[in-house]
Each structure stands twice: as structure tokens, then as C-alpha cells.
Design a protein around this motif. Structure first.
Motif, PDB file in Angstrom:
ATOM      1  N   GLY A 140      -9.341  -3.799 -15.014  1.00  0.00           N
ATOM      2  CA  GLY A 140      -8.231  -3.688 -14.064  1.00  0.00           C
ATOM      3  C   GLY A 140      -8.602  -4.189 -12.686  1.00  0.00           C
ATOM      4  O   GLY A 140      -7.784  -4.816 -12.004  1.00  0.00           O
ATOM      5  N   THR A 141      -9.847  -3.934 -12.271  1.00  0.00           N
ATOM      6  CA  THR A 141     -10.297  -4.396 -10.960  1.00  0.00           C
ATOM      7  C   THR A 141     -10.303  -5.918 -10.905  1.00  0.00           C
ATOM      8  O   THR A 141      -9.851  -6.524  -9.922  1.00  0.00           O
ATOM      9  CB  THR A 141     -11.704  -3.845 -10.662  1.00  0.00           C
ATOM     10  N   ASP A 142     -10.773  -6.547 -11.969  1.00  0.00           N
ATOM     11  CA  ASP A 142     -10.804  -8.012 -12.015  1.00  0.00           C
ATOM     12  C   ASP A 142      -9.397  -8.597 -12.062  1.00  0.00           C
ATOM     13  O   ASP A 142      -9.136  -9.663 -11.494  1.00  0.00           O
ATOM     14  CB  ASP A 142     -11.604  -8.472 -13.237  1.00  0.00           C
ATOM     15  N   LEU A 143      -8.481  -7.904 -12.715  1.00  0.00           N
ATOM     16  CA  LEU A 143      -7.087  -8.358 -12.776  1.00  0.00           C
ATOM     17  C   LEU A 143      -6.508  -8.494 -11.371  1.00  0.00           C
ATOM     18  O   LEU A 143      -5.844  -9.489 -11.047  1.00  0.00           O
ATOM     19  CB  LEU A 143      -6.261  -7.367 -13.595  1.00  0.00           C
ATOM     20  N   VAL A 144      -6.790  -7.520 -10.515  1.00  0.00           N
ATOM     21  CA  VAL A 144      -6.267  -7.564  -9.149  1.00  0.00           C
ATOM     22  C   VAL A 144      -6.999  -8.631  -8.332  1.00  0.00           C
ATOM     23  O   VAL A 144      -6.400  -9.330  -7.512  1.00  0.00           O
ATOM     24  CB  VAL A 144      -6.384  -6.185  -8.483  1.00  0.00           C
ATOM     25  N   ALA A 145      -8.305  -8.770  -8.566  1.00  0.00           N
ATOM     26  CA  ALA A 145      -9.071  -9.791  -7.842  1.00  0.00           C
ATOM     27  C   ALA A 145      -8.501 -11.182  -8.070  1.00  0.00           C
ATOM     28  O   ALA A 145      -8.523 -12.033  -7.173  1.00  0.00           O
ATOM     29  CB  ALA A 145     -10.533  -9.759  -8.285  1.00  0.00           C
ATOM     30  N   LYS A 146      -7.962 -11.416  -9.260  1.00  0.00           N
ATOM     31  CA  LYS A 146      -7.450 -12.738  -9.615  1.00  0.00           C
ATOM     32  C   LYS A 146      -5.939 -12.859  -9.438  1.00  0.00           C
ATOM     33  O   LYS A 146      -5.352 -13.891  -9.767  1.00  0.00           O
ATOM     34  CB  LYS A 146      -7.854 -13.085 -11.052  1.00  0.00           C
ATOM     35  N   ALA A 147      -5.301 -11.819  -8.915  1.00  0.00           N
ATOM     36  CA  ALA A 147      -3.858 -11.862  -8.695  1.00  0.00           C
ATOM     37  C   ALA A 147      -3.544 -12.720  -7.470  1.00  0.00           C
ATOM     38  O   ALA A 147      -4.403 -12.992  -6.632  1.00  0.00           O
ATOM     39  CB  ALA A 147      -3.315 -10.448  -8.494  1.00  0.00           C
ATOM     40  N   ALA A 148      -2.296 -13.128  -7.379  1.00  0.00           N
ATOM     41  CA  ALA A 148      -1.863 -13.907  -6.213  1.00  0.00           C
ATOM     42  C   ALA A 148      -2.086 -13.089  -4.945  1.00  0.00           C
ATOM     43  O   ALA A 148      -1.734 -11.907  -4.895  1.00  0.00           O
ATOM     44  CB  ALA A 148      -0.391 -14.269  -6.348  1.00  0.00           C
ATOM     45  N   PRO A 149      -2.659 -13.679  -3.904  1.00  0.00           N
ATOM     46  CA  PRO A 149      -2.962 -12.939  -2.663  1.00  0.00           C
ATOM     47  C   PRO A 149      -1.743 -12.777  -1.771  1.00  0.00           C
ATOM     48  O   PRO A 149      -1.734 -13.203  -0.613  1.00  0.00           O
ATOM     49  CB  PRO A 149      -4.042 -13.809  -2.023  1.00  0.00           C
ATOM     50  N   ASP A 150      -0.699 -12.157  -2.331  1.00  0.00           N
ATOM     51  CA  ASP A 150       0.554 -12.034  -1.582  1.00  0.00           C
ATOM     52  C   ASP A 150       0.865 -10.597  -1.187  1.00  0.00           C
ATOM     53  O   ASP A 150       1.932 -10.313  -0.633  1.00  0.00           O
ATOM     54  CB  ASP A 150       1.712 -12.605  -2.413  1.00  0.00           C
ATOM     55  N   GLY A 151      -0.063  -9.663  -1.483  1.00  0.00           N
ATOM     56  CA  GLY A 151       0.145  -8.276  -1.089  1.00  0.00           C
ATOM     57  C   GLY A 151       1.016  -7.479  -2.033  1.00  0.00           C
ATOM     58  O   GLY A 151       1.289  -6.309  -1.758  1.00  0.00           O
ATOM     59  N   TYR A 152       1.430  -8.061  -3.152  1.00  0.00           N
ATOM     60  CA  TYR A 152       2.311  -7.352  -4.079  1.00  0.00           C
ATOM     61  C   TYR A 152       1.586  -6.813  -5.308  1.00  0.00           C
ATOM     62  O   TYR A 152       2.203  -6.185  -6.167  1.00  0.00           O
ATOM     63  CB  TYR A 152       3.491  -8.239  -4.498  1.00  0.00           C
ATOM     64  N   THR A 153       0.288  -7.059  -5.409  1.00  0.00           N
ATOM     65  CA  THR A 153      -0.535  -6.452  -6.451  1.00  0.00           C
ATOM     66  C   THR A 153      -1.645  -5.680  -5.752  1.00  0.00           C
ATOM     67  O   THR A 153      -2.454  -6.254  -5.019  1.00  0.00           O
ATOM     68  CB  THR A 153      -1.146  -7.512  -7.389  1.00  0.00           C
ATOM     69  N   ILE A 154      -1.660  -4.381  -5.949  1.00  0.00           N
ATOM     70  CA  ILE A 154      -2.591  -3.490  -5.255  1.00  0.00           C
ATOM     71  C   ILE A 154      -3.477  -2.795  -6.285  1.00  0.00           C
ATOM     72  O   ILE A 154      -3.025  -2.464  -7.386  1.00  0.00           O
ATOM     73  CB  ILE A 154      -1.826  -2.445  -4.429  1.00  0.00           C
ATOM     74  N   LEU A 155      -4.727  -2.574  -5.927  1.00  0.00           N
ATOM     75  CA  LEU A 155      -5.679  -1.888  -6.804  1.00  0.00           C
ATOM     76  C   LEU A 155      -5.910  -0.463  -6.330  1.00  0.00           C
ATOM     77  O   LEU A 155      -6.127  -0.230  -5.146  1.00  0.00           O
ATOM     78  CB  LEU A 155      -7.014  -2.638  -6.805  1.00  0.00           C
ATOM     79  N   ALA A 156      -5.866   0.480  -7.266  1.00  0.00           N
ATOM     80  CA  ALA A 156      -6.333   1.836  -6.988  1.00  0.00           C
ATOM     81  C   ALA A 156      -7.833   1.821  -7.279  1.00  0.00           C
ATOM     82  O   ALA A 156      -8.279   2.100  -8.387  1.00  0.00           O
ATOM     83  CB  ALA A 156      -5.609   2.855  -7.856  1.00  0.00           C
ATOM     84  N   ALA A 157      -8.602   1.466  -6.272  1.00  0.00           N
ATOM     85  CA  ALA A 157     -10.046   1.269  -6.455  1.00  0.00           C
ATOM     86  C   ALA A 157     -10.744   2.614  -6.593  1.00  0.00           C
ATOM     87  O   ALA A 157     -10.319   3.613  -6.025  1.00  0.00           O
ATOM     88  CB  ALA A 157     -10.615   0.504  -5.260  1.00  0.00           C
ATOM     89  N   SER A 158     -11.836   2.620  -7.356  1.00  0.00           N
ATOM     90  CA  SER A 158     -12.624   3.839  -7.482  1.00  0.00           C
ATOM     91  C   SER A 158     -14.103   3.496  -7.475  1.00  0.00           C
ATOM     92  O   SER A 158     -14.500   2.333  -7.598  1.00  0.00           O
ATOM     93  CB  SER A 158     -12.249   4.609  -8.753  1.00  0.00           C
ATOM     94  N   THR A 159     -14.913   4.520  -7.324  1.00  0.00           N
ATOM     95  CA  THR A 159     -16.335   4.335  -7.080  1.00  0.00           C
ATOM     96  C   THR A 159     -17.033   3.471  -8.123  1.00  0.00           C
ATOM     97  O   THR A 159     -17.800   2.570  -7.775  1.00  0.00           O
ATOM     98  CB  THR A 159     -17.027   5.716  -7.004  1.00  0.00           C
ATOM     99  N   GLY A 160     -16.783   3.745  -9.409  1.00  0.00           N
ATOM    100  CA  GLY A 160     -17.506   3.046 -10.464  1.00  0.00           C
ATOM    101  C   GLY A 160     -17.406   1.531 -10.405  1.00  0.00           C
ATOM    102  O   GLY A 160     -18.397   0.839 -10.140  1.00  0.00           O
ATOM    103  N   PRO A 161     -16.211   0.971 -10.649  1.00  0.00           N
ATOM    104  CA  PRO A 161     -16.090  -0.489 -10.688  1.00  0.00           C
ATOM    105  C   PRO A 161     -16.148  -1.161  -9.327  1.00  0.00           C
ATOM    106  O   PRO A 161     -16.502  -2.339  -9.225  1.00  0.00           O
ATOM    107  CB  PRO A 161     -14.721  -0.713 -11.331  1.00  0.00           C
ATOM    108  N   PHE A 162     -15.822  -0.415  -8.268  1.00  0.00           N
ATOM    109  CA  PHE A 162     -15.705  -1.042  -6.953  1.00  0.00           C
ATOM    110  C   PHE A 162     -16.982  -0.937  -6.123  1.00  0.00           C
ATOM    111  O   PHE A 162     -17.309  -1.839  -5.352  1.00  0.00           O
ATOM    112  CB  PHE A 162     -14.539  -0.411  -6.179  1.00  0.00           C
ATOM    113  N   THR A 163     -17.705   0.167  -6.285  1.00  0.00           N
ATOM    114  CA  THR A 163     -18.889   0.397  -5.469  1.00  0.00           C
ATOM    115  C   THR A 163     -20.184   0.313  -6.265  1.00  0.00           C
ATOM    116  O   THR A 163     -21.128  -0.372  -5.876  1.00  0.00           O
ATOM    117  CB  THR A 163     -18.812   1.783  -4.788  1.00  0.00           C
TER     118      THR A 163
END
Length: 213
Positions: free
Chosen positions: A67-90
Motif C-alpha cells: 500500500g505504501t508503494d501504491l501511494v508513492a507511485k500515485a499521481a502527485p496531485d494530492g488526491y491519494t493519501i497514505l495512512a503511514a505507519s512505523t513498519g513500512p514507513f520508518t
């Protein structure tokens, strides 16, 4: 503890009247996990303020990296947001190669919650306190199992730290998120679980699980 943060793809383009359409909030875990619960409450409140729907979408797998990678590759238009968490993000970027670069592919938006972790055991586990748990597991190394929300997830690392400091040997059983891990302990597949309090609180109150620390 777990920190959930909202992050959007980097280099958001300036827009008039943002947001002008519904937003997508990707949760990289299954329903019922702590980050999922925080994200849904936050999405409801922000949607009321913005006047646009924010639609949570669970994209679990690979310890939250799918899911984290899905958001990383989404269009950078501010309409796809990630609920980031410690494991995959940090944690994950520190210990393995990830398909995304958290310093380049995301723009942090807001911290939405911090959660402690609770050591949970089945109601029939032969320990009433954390000290009794340590004594029991230490006396029978390799016998007892514990579930987590995935390899490298915050719950996994927190449990490993506890086991290491207490000099305990227990078998790790990873699942694809906190929800499946909770199901596993409720059904008797494992004896212990580290979890945020939200998903387990009702089961502790009902006596189906026991919180030790």
C-alpha cells in the motif's frame, strides 16, 4: 509505539479550490488494525471539514509496503493519501530495500495518533502477570508462539525488544496485519500478541483475552 501519519505523494501541484473531488486514503493494512482505525476516524472528521469524501482503501501485504508503494507511485496531485505507519514507513527502509524512497516520494501532512502496545495472552494462558509470563516462557524456551502484524512491523520489533531484554525464546508467527493476528489468538492458533489497545480492548473487557503489560 505506533505512529500513524498522513502522507501524500511528493511535489503536489498547486490547485485552486483544493479539494474539488473525493480523495483516496490508502491504508497499507487490513481492516481492524490500529492504523486502519485511526485513518477511518481521521478521514471522517476531515471529510466533514473539507466537504469532500475521503474514501479509505485497504491495500495490505508485505508488511505494509504494498500500500505504501501504491501511494508513492500515485499521481502527485494530492488526491491519494497514505495512512503511514512505523513498519513500512520508518523501519523497513532502514533494514531492507524498499520500492519507494520515503524522503523523496512522500510529503508529510500530519501526525494523527500515537499508540502504546499491550502484551496480550489467551485467557487460558498460565500467567496472570507479566512477571509470571516471563517465568513461564523462560522455563520452556521455544514452546510458546506470538503473533504480529508482519515481519518488520512495529508490533514485531517491539515484541522482539521485549523478548530480548527478558531473555526469552518464543516462536514468531507473522500475519498480514493486526486483524488476522488478533483472529489467530482468539481462535487459539497462538498464545500471545502485541497490539495497540484499540483492536483488543473489547476482547479484554469480555474476558476472551488477558492484558499483562
Amino acid at each position: 509505539g505506533l505512529t500513524a501519519a498522513l502522507a501524500a505523494p511528493a511535489i503536489v501541484q498547486a490547485q485552486a479550490a483544493y479539494p474539488s473531488r473525493p480523495l483516496r486514503l490508502v491504508v497499507p493494512w487490513p481492516p481492524g488494525q490500529a492504523t486502519d482505525l485511526m485513518a477511518r476516524v481521521t478521514a471522517t472528521k476531515i471529510a466533514e471539514s473539507w466537504g469532500q469524501p475521503i474514501v479509505p482503501e485497504n491495500r495490505a501485504g508485505a508488511g505494509g509496503m504494498i500500500g505504501t508503494d501504491l501511494v508513492a507511485k500515485a499521481a502527485p496531485d494530492g488526491y491519494t493519501i497514505l495512512a503511514a505507519s512505523t513498519g513500512p514507513f520508518t523501519t523497513a527502509p532502514l533494514v531492507q530495500r524498499t520500492p519507494y524512497d520515503v524522503t523523496k516520494d512522500f510529503a508529510p501532512v500530519a501526525q494523527i495518533g500515537i499508540s502504546p502496545y499491550v502484551l496480550i495472552v489467551r485467557k487460558d494462558f498460565p500467567a496472570q502477570t507479566a512477571a509470571e509470563f516471563v517465568a513461564k516462557v523462560r522455563a520452556e524456551p521455544g514452546k510458546y508462539t506470538y503473533a504480529t502484524s508482519g515481519i518488520g512491523a512495529a508490533a514485531h520489533l517491539i515484541t522482539l525488544m521485549f523478548l530480548s531484554k527478558a531473555k526469552l525464546d518464543a516462536l514468531h508467527v507473522p500475519f498480514q496485519g493486526g486483524g488476522p493476528a488478533l483472529t489467530a489468538i482468539l481462535s487459539g492458533q497462538v498464545q500471545a500478541l502485541s497490539s495497540g489497545p484499540g483492536p483488543v480492548a473489547q476482547h479484554v473487557r469480555d474476558g476472551r483475552l488477558r492484558a499483562l503489560a
